[in-house]
Design an enzyme around this catalytic site. Structure first.
Site, PDB file in Angstrom:
ATOM      1  N   HIS A  35       0.843  -1.213   0.000  1.00 22.16           N
ATOM      2  CA  HIS A  35       0.000   0.000   0.000  1.00 22.16           C
ATOM      3  C   HIS A  35       0.875   1.258   0.000  1.00 22.16           C
ATOM      4  O   HIS A  35       0.593   2.223  -0.691  1.00 22.16           O
ATOM      5  CB  HIS A  35      -0.884   0.037   1.257  1.00 22.16           C
ATOM      6  N   ARG A 192      -4.115 -10.382   4.085  1.00 21.84           N
ATOM      7  CA  ARG A 192      -4.621 -11.701   4.477  1.00 21.84           C
ATOM      8  C   ARG A 192      -3.486 -12.674   4.836  1.00 21.84           C
ATOM      9  O   ARG A 192      -3.769 -13.758   5.350  1.00 21.84           O
ATOM     10  CB  ARG A 192      -5.507 -12.281   3.380  1.00 21.84           C
TER      11      ARG A 192
HETATM   12  P1  AMP Z   1      -6.470  -3.691  -0.456  1.00 22.89           P
HETATM   13  O1  AMP Z   1      -6.286  -2.910   0.794  1.00 22.89           O
HETATM   14  O2  AMP Z   1      -6.137  -5.138  -0.341  1.00 22.89           O
HETATM   15  O3  AMP Z   1      -7.827  -3.444  -1.089  1.00 22.89           O
HETATM   16  O4  AMP Z   1      -5.411  -3.101  -1.504  1.00 22.89           O
HETATM   17  C1  AMP Z   1      -5.382  -1.736  -1.808  1.00 22.89           C
HETATM   18  C2  AMP Z   1      -4.479  -1.522  -2.976  1.00 22.89           C
HETATM   19  O5  AMP Z   1      -3.161  -1.959  -2.653  1.00 22.89           O
HETATM   20  C3  AMP Z   1      -4.908  -2.316  -4.226  1.00 22.89           C
HETATM   21  O6  AMP Z   1      -4.729  -1.529  -5.383  1.00 22.89           O
HETATM   22  C4  AMP Z   1      -3.972  -3.497  -4.194  1.00 22.89           C
HETATM   23  O7  AMP Z   1      -3.752  -4.073  -5.469  1.00 22.89           O
HETATM   24  C5  AMP Z   1      -2.700  -2.848  -3.657  1.00 22.89           C
HETATM   25  N1  AMP Z   1      -1.803  -3.871  -3.102  1.00 22.89           N
HETATM   26  C6  AMP Z   1      -2.109  -4.814  -2.195  1.00 22.89           C
HETATM   27  N2  AMP Z   1      -1.053  -5.620  -1.981  1.00 22.89           N
HETATM   28  C7  AMP Z   1      -0.057  -5.171  -2.776  1.00 22.89           C
HETATM   29  C8  AMP Z   1       1.287  -5.591  -3.022  1.00 22.89           C
HETATM   30  N3  AMP Z   1       1.822  -6.643  -2.403  1.00 22.89           N
HETATM   31  N4  AMP Z   1       2.018  -4.895  -3.920  1.00 22.89           N
HETATM   32  C9  AMP Z   1       1.493  -3.821  -4.572  1.00 22.89           C
HETATM   33  N5  AMP Z   1       0.226  -3.376  -4.382  1.00 22.89           N
HETATM   34  C10 AMP Z   1      -0.539  -4.054  -3.504  1.00 22.89           C
END
Ligand code: AMP
Length: 284
Positions: A35, A192
Site C-alpha cells: 500500500h 490476508r
Molecule cells: P487492499 O487494501 O487489499 O484493497 O489493496 C489496496 C491496494 O493496494 C490495491 O490496489 C492493491 O492491489 C494494492 N496492493 C495490495 N497488496 C499489494 C502488493 N503486495 N504490492 C502492490 N500493491 C498491492
C-alpha cells in the site's frame, strides 16, 4: 501534513479547498509496504494525495471474511506518517469512514457492473465481488475527483476492471498500475497473509515458485506456450490451485495468438485463505 477524516461531509469540505490536482489511493487498510508503495508513487506526482481506508462490505460474499478482516487504523496512520516524512510540505488526506453509510447512504441501491471481465476467474469464484469493487471505487472517485488513481497489479483483474470502468464511463481519471511488492522469499504482501500460520506461510512459497517456473518455461517466446500449458495442466492436479491460467495482459483473453504480454494468474488455497498472485511476461 496528514489529516484523517471520518465523515463524507468533512471530506467534501476539505476537497473543495484544494487548489492543486489530487492523486488518490484506495485501500481497505491494514497497511503494508505494498500500500505504501502506491502512496509514495502518488506523492512523487501530486502535492495532495487522498488515501482511503474502508473495508467495503459490498465486495465480500456472505461467507467471506468481512467481519474478521483486520482493521488497524491507528497503526495505518503511523505508517502513513512515517512515509510522508520523506515528502516534506506535501499533504495526505486519509478518508477512513467507520460507518459504511458514509459511502453508501441507505437510499443508495445502485450497483455498478463492468460486464465481461467481472464474471470470469476471480469474478466467477466470488460472484458480485467486482461489482462491489467497481461500485465503491466509482463512489470514491465521485467524492474525491482525483486526477489519477493508483492500483496494485497484485490484484490484476481488479486493475483491469477499474480501467474498463473508467473507459466505459469516460471518467477523466488516469489509472496507474503499480508493481507487486513481495517478501524476500517471494510471497506477495497481503493483509490476508496474517491469517497464515508460519508453516502455511512457508508452504505458500509454492505459489511464487510456480509462477516463476512458468515464466521461465515461457522464456519470452510464444513457441514455448504449449510446454507451459502442459506444466500448468500437471500442476493443477493439486486441488489447492483455485486456478492457474495464462491470459493476454491487455484483453484478458485466453487466446494468446496476438499477445505481446501475457499474465500468469493464480490463486492458491492455503487452508481457508486464498492467496492471489500473478506474474507478467513479454513474449514474441
Ligand atoms: P487492499 O487494501 O487489499 O484493497 O489493496 C489496496 C491496494 O493496494 C490495491 O490496489 C492493491 O492491489 C494494492 N496492493 C495490495 N497488496 C499489494 C502488493 N503486495 N504490492 C502492490 N500493491 C498491492
Amino acid at each position: 501534513m496528514i489529516k484523517c477524516l471520518k465523515k463524507t461531509s468533512e471530506l467534501l469540505l476539505e476537497r473543495e479547498k484544494e487548489i492543486s490536482p489530487v492523486g488518490f489511493v484506495p485501500t481497505m487498510g491494514n497497511l503494508h509496504q505494498g500500500h505504501i508503495s502506491l502512496l509514495e508513487e502518488a506523492l512523487k506526482e501530486f502535492k495532495v494525495v487522498y488515501f482511503s481506508i474502508f473495508v467495503n462490505p459490498k465486495q465480500f460474499g456472505p461467507t467471506e471474511d468481512f467481519h474478521r478482516y483486520p482493521r488497524t487504523l491507528q497503526n495505518d496512520l503511523l505508517l502513513i506518517e512515517e512515509s510522508i516524512k520523506n515528502f516534506p510540505g506535501l499533504k495526505v488526506v486519509v478518508f477512513a469512514p467507520e460507518n459504511p453509510e458514509e459511502i453508501f447512504p441507505p437510499a443508495h441501491k445502485d450497483v455498478l457492473s463492468v460486464s465481461g471481465l467481472s464474471t470470469v476467474l476471480e469474478g466467477k469464484i466470488r460472484p458480485g465481488h467486482f461489482d462491489g469493487v467497481a461500485t465503491v471505487v466509482y463512489r470514491l472517485f465521485h467524492l474525491i475527483k482525483p486526477t489519477k488513481a493508483y492500483f496494485g497489479l497484485k490484484d490484476f483483474q481488479q486493475y483491469l476492471v477499474i480501467k474498463q470502468m473508467v473507459k466505459d464511463l469516460s471518467l477523466p481519471i488516469k489509472i496507474q498500475g503499480m508493481p507487486i511488492i513481495r517478501e524476500a522469499q517471494g510471497l506477495a504482501l497481503s493483509s490476508r497473509n496474517q491469517y497464515l500460520s508460519s508453516e502455511q506461510k512457508s508452504l505458500s512459497l509454492v505459489l511464487f515458485k510456480t509462477l516463476s517456473k512458468i515464466k521461465e518455461i515461457i522464456d519470452h517466446k510464444k513457441i514455448n506456450l504449449p510446454k507451459a500449458k502442459l506444466f500448468i495442466e500437471d500442476t493443477i492436479k493439486d486441488p489447492k490451485w483455485n486456478y492457474l491460467v495464462l491470459r493476454d495482459s491487455e484483453t484478458f483473453q485466453e487466446d494468446l495468438t496476438l499477445s505481446t504480454n501475457i499474465t500468469i494468474l493464480a490463486v492458491y488455497q492455503m487452508g481457508t485463505t486464498r492467496l492471489l498472485d500473478n506474474m507478467q511476461v513479454e513474449v514474441q
